[in-house]
Scaffold this motif. Structure first.
Motif, PDB file in Angstrom:
ATOM      1  N   ALA A  43       0.903  -1.086  -0.130  1.00 33.29           N
ATOM      2  CA  ALA A  43       0.078   0.082   0.073  1.00 33.29           C
ATOM      3  C   ALA A  43       0.839   1.296  -0.071  1.00 33.29           C
ATOM      4  O   ALA A  43       1.806   1.363   0.631  1.00 33.29           O
ATOM      5  N   GLY A  44       0.836   2.252  -0.998  1.00 32.48           N
ATOM      6  CA  GLY A  44       1.300   3.306  -1.019  1.00 32.48           C
ATOM      7  C   GLY A  44       0.854   4.163  -2.240  1.00 32.48           C
ATOM      8  O   GLY A  44      -0.033   3.975  -2.857  1.00 32.48           O
ATOM      9  N   PRO A  45       1.812   5.157  -2.424  1.00 35.94           N
ATOM     10  CA  PRO A  45       1.357   6.057  -3.831  1.00 35.94           C
ATOM     11  C   PRO A  45       1.115   5.181  -5.055  1.00 35.94           C
ATOM     12  O   PRO A  45       1.903   4.234  -5.271  1.00 35.94           O
ATOM     13  N   GLY A  46       0.078   5.590  -5.695  1.00 37.37           N
ATOM     14  CA  GLY A  46      -0.228   5.063  -6.914  1.00 37.37           C
ATOM     15  C   GLY A  46      -1.016   3.610  -6.614  1.00 37.37           C
ATOM     16  O   GLY A  46      -1.531   2.854  -7.603  1.00 37.37           O
ATOM     17  N   LYS A  47      -1.267   3.396  -5.467  1.00 35.06           N
ATOM     18  CA  LYS A  47      -2.088   2.079  -4.964  1.00 35.06           C
ATOM     19  C   LYS A  47      -3.511   2.309  -4.785  1.00 35.06           C
ATOM     20  O   LYS A  47      -3.697   3.447  -3.875  1.00 35.06           O
ATOM     21  N   LYS A  48      -4.566   1.624  -5.156  1.00 35.50           N
ATOM     22  CA  LYS A  48      -5.957   1.771  -4.580  1.00 35.50           C
ATOM     23  C   LYS A  48      -6.339   0.846  -3.600  1.00 35.50           C
ATOM     24  O   LYS A  48      -6.130  -0.484  -3.957  1.00 35.50           O
ATOM     25  N   VAL A  49      -6.656   1.124  -2.400  1.00 35.23           N
ATOM     26  CA  VAL A  49      -6.711   0.259  -1.416  1.00 35.23           C
ATOM     27  C   VAL A  49      -8.201   0.368  -0.755  1.00 35.23           C
ATOM     28  O   VAL A  49      -8.708   1.540  -0.480  1.00 35.23           O
TER      29      VAL A  49
ATOM     30  N   ILE B 297      -3.424   4.344   8.600  1.00 35.18           N
ATOM     31  CA  ILE B 297      -2.166   3.911   7.953  1.00 35.18           C
ATOM     32  C   ILE B 297      -2.116   3.697   6.644  1.00 35.18           C
ATOM     33  O   ILE B 297      -0.947   4.208   5.933  1.00 35.18           O
ATOM     34  N   ALA B 298      -3.125   3.345   5.794  1.00 37.24           N
ATOM     35  CA  ALA B 298      -3.064   3.394   4.314  1.00 37.24           C
ATOM     36  C   ALA B 298      -3.106   4.722   3.824  1.00 37.24           C
ATOM     37  O   ALA B 298      -2.203   4.946   3.080  1.00 37.24           O
ATOM     38  N   HIS B 299      -3.624   5.735   4.424  1.00 33.09           N
ATOM     39  CA  HIS B 299      -3.651   7.005   4.113  1.00 33.09           C
ATOM     40  C   HIS B 299      -1.907   7.662   4.447  1.00 33.09           C
ATOM     41  O   HIS B 299      -1.517   8.262   3.426  1.00 33.09           O
ATOM     42  N   ALA B 300      -1.508   7.472   5.589  1.00 33.44           N
ATOM     43  CA  ALA B 300      -0.274   7.801   5.985  1.00 33.44           C
ATOM     44  C   ALA B 300       0.898   7.233   4.806  1.00 33.44           C
ATOM     45  O   ALA B 300       1.945   7.813   4.753  1.00 33.44           O
ATOM     46  N   LYS B 301       0.520   5.903   4.397  1.00 29.05           N
ATOM     47  CA  LYS B 301       1.617   5.366   3.512  1.00 29.05           C
ATOM     48  C   LYS B 301       1.216   5.897   2.123  1.00 29.05           C
ATOM     49  O   LYS B 301       2.066   5.538   1.093  1.00 29.05           O
ATOM     50  N   GLY B 302       0.435   6.699   1.886  1.00 29.62           N
ATOM     51  CA  GLY B 302       0.117   7.433   0.661  1.00 29.62           C
ATOM     52  C   GLY B 302      -0.818   6.854  -0.479  1.00 29.62           C
ATOM     53  O   GLY B 302      -0.887   7.212  -1.601  1.00 29.62           O
ATOM     54  N   ALA B 303      -1.366   5.718  -0.021  1.00 28.18           N
ATOM     55  CA  ALA B 303      -2.515   5.196  -0.686  1.00 28.18           C
ATOM     56  C   ALA B 303      -3.668   5.908  -1.020  1.00 28.18           C
ATOM     57  O   ALA B 303      -4.146   6.761  -0.241  1.00 28.18           O
ATOM     58  N   GLU B 304      -4.218   5.535  -2.096  1.00 30.32           N
ATOM     59  CA  GLU B 304      -5.763   6.251  -2.226  1.00 30.32           C
ATOM     60  C   GLU B 304      -6.581   5.057  -1.609  1.00 30.32           C
ATOM     61  O   GLU B 304      -6.556   3.923  -1.945  1.00 30.32           O
ATOM     62  N   VAL B 305      -7.672   5.636  -0.511  1.00 34.43           N
ATOM     63  CA  VAL B 305      -8.322   4.899   0.383  1.00 34.43           C
ATOM     64  C   VAL B 305      -9.656   4.828   0.143  1.00 34.43           C
ATOM     65  O   VAL B 305     -10.185   6.085   0.046  1.00 34.43           O
ATOM     66  N   THR B 306     -10.452   3.814   0.124  1.00 33.07           N
ATOM     67  CA  THR B 306     -11.820   3.683   0.173  1.00 33.07           C
ATOM     68  C   THR B 306     -12.265   2.863   1.204  1.00 33.07           C
ATOM     69  O   THR B 306     -11.805   1.815   1.311  1.00 33.07           O
TER      70      THR B 306
END
Length: 376
Positions: free
Chosen positions: A202-208, A223-232
């Motif tokens: 999970a990180g930038p460019g990933k949709k989680v 945590i996913a947001h802090a890692k830079g992922a796009e979170v739904t």
């Protein structure tokens, strides 16, 4: 200032950084105040339980805060098998080192420490050597913090207690940037989400997608947001939508609307399912991109079934994840300190534990109950 004295102690007192006078080495076994379930499904009640004398590499922890995990309720209810009673739950423990054994090198009195889901392992099997102590395959296996049996053959009692004795190697350092009360749930809920989010990139460019916005899910979003992922967030209803967006979600969808599974088909690189309810996992697999992964961290009581075609189409994976080992848990705490990720909690007194259990079962908490151990 409070004083901790123990029968059989033969060393002078020292004063920790928190102002607590304690002793080091030589202390005898003791009994400590705790809240325990005396029998399966019974309400928890105040009692005392034994703690072993400090061994060469043991530390005594003054418990400050203990989180309430849904698995505590499952184990008191014997939902996952026979339990050991009286049972003192609690594996989200934050406290301060009050005393150290003569051979301890990692800790000094006054250090801020946490204890998670296990307190020992064989230390020699391949998994232990790889830092995956939660999957110990050696003699005796992983020794869980409560409802387990220690290497001494005695039952383990968890964090709903005033003090805990643990081997120095199985305690984690809680960084100064984290408050102890909001850090306590990180020792189970935090690592439960951090581990799969890290493992599957999970990180930038990933949709989680995080399924469920509860005690686990809300930390997954953070945590996913802090890692830079796009979170739904995928939740049964939109009741917690405002919270989800505030915590870092980019989108929030209600899975009770069948159209969501059409609109979001093939969207996510990674889905982490935090709920223990029976879900149609085949439908959720349909939300993954080709090669995507659905990770199960919730523990449903009934067997999970899926359609093979849901995996075959797109070469998708269904996996599981269970907490994390000692190195990864420390990594998680350091990450959370750096990014100011902590649990959203409701602090309670120890005499409110049974009420809190009922509210957890009714999904009436946002988002984690934490016991103030000073009230034990």
């Amino acid at each position: 200032m409070t004083n901790t004295t123990n029968a059989g102690t033969n060393t002078a007192g020292t004063t920790g950084t928190d102002g607590t006078t304690t002793t080091t080495a030589g202390s005898a076994a003791r009994t400590v105040a705790a809240y325990a379930a005396p029998a399966p499904k019974a309400p928890l009640e105040k009692t005392v339980v034994p703690r072993r004398a400090l061994g060469e590499h043991d530390i005594l922890i003054d418990v400050r805060f203990a989180g309430i995990c849904h698995s505590d309720i499952h184990q008191v209810g014997e939902d996952w098998g026979d339990g050991i009673f009286p049972m003192v739950p609690g594996h989200e423990i934050a406290g301060v080192v009050a005393e150290v054994g003569p051979g301890v090198t990692r800790w000094t009195v006054g250090d801020r420490v946490g204890v998670g889901c296990f307190v020992d392992s064989c230390r020699e099997c391949d998994n232990c050597r790889a830092g995956l102590q939660q999957f110990c395959t050696g003699a005796g296996g992983t020794v869980f913090t409560y409802n387990g049996v220690g290497r001494d053959g005695e039952p383990t009692y968890g964090g709903y207690s005033s003090q805990l004795v643990v081997d120095e190697g199985y305690a984690l350092r809680i960084p100064e940037a984290l408050a102890l009360d909001t850090a306590a749930p990180l020792l189970c809920a935090g690592i439960t989400l951090y581990s799969p989010l890290s493992r599957w990139g999970a990180g930038p460019g990933k949709k989680v997608a995080i399924v469920g916005l509860g005690g686990l899910g809300h930390l997954g979003v953070k945590i996913a947001h802090a890692k830079g992922a796009e979170v739904t967030v995928l939740s049964q209803s939109l009741r917690k939508r405002e919270d989800g967006l505030r915590l870092g979600a980019d989108d929030y969808r209600a899975t009770s609307d069948p159209a969501v599974f059409t609109e979001l088909a093939g969207t996510f690189d990674l889905i982490v399912n935090t709920v223990s309810a029976d879900l149609d996992l085949s439908a959720y697999l349909g939300l993954l991109t080709a090669g995507g992964t659905l990770v199960q961290v919730g523990a449903p009581e009934k067997p999970v079934t899926i359609l093979a075609q849901a995996l075959l189409t797109g070469g998708k994976s269904l996996s599981g994840s269970m907490i994390g080992g000692l190195p990864e848990t420390q990594e998680m705490l350091d990450f959370c300190a750096e990014h100011q990720v902590t649990a959203e909690i409701e602090l309670i007194r120890a005499d409110q534990i049974n009420e809190a259990y009922a509210r957890v079962l009714a999904s009436d908490v946002r988002y984690r109950f934490v016991i103030d151990a000073s009230t034990i």
